[in-house]
Design a protein around this motif. Structure first.
Motif: not given
Length: 105
Positions: A26-30, A49-59
């Motif tokens: 969780x820490x690493x992917x966040x 690569x996925x950037x922005x809020x989409x990248x955050x949710x995908x992580x």
């Protein structure tokens, strides 16, 4: 407190591995998701690569997938290894900060 035992239950082993891997990942992917939020190429889907809020949710989606996969895979390997080890000798674990030291046999 030291506890010596012959075998550990499969459920207890799974719980220990799940807590450790889900929390650590969780820490690493966040961190990866926050980096992707600011434009870093830390989160990829199909080598894109996925950037922005989409990248955050995908992580976080990837966090769940990787955590579950590695927990189950590690658990299965540990079950086999601990089962084989149980034929040779007992295990001893040391606990720190024991909340309940009652003796259960």
């Amino acid at each position: 407190m030291d506890v010596t035992f012959k075998k550990i239950s499969k459920g207890s082993l799974f719980k220990l591995l799940a807590i450790g891997l889900f929390t650590g990942f969780f820490v690493v992917f966040t961190v990866f998701g926050v980096a992707a939020l600011f434009g870093a190429d830390t989160v990829k889907w199909n080598d894109v690569p996925v950037h922005g809020f989409s990248g955050f949710l995908l992580s976080w989606v990837l966090w769940l997938f990787f955590s579950l996969f590695f927990t189950v895979f590690t658990w299965l390997i540990c079950i086999l290894g601990l089962w084989l080890f149980s034929f040779k000798q007992n295990l001893t674990l040391k606990f720190k900060g024991v909340v309940d030291g009652s003796q259960v046999v």
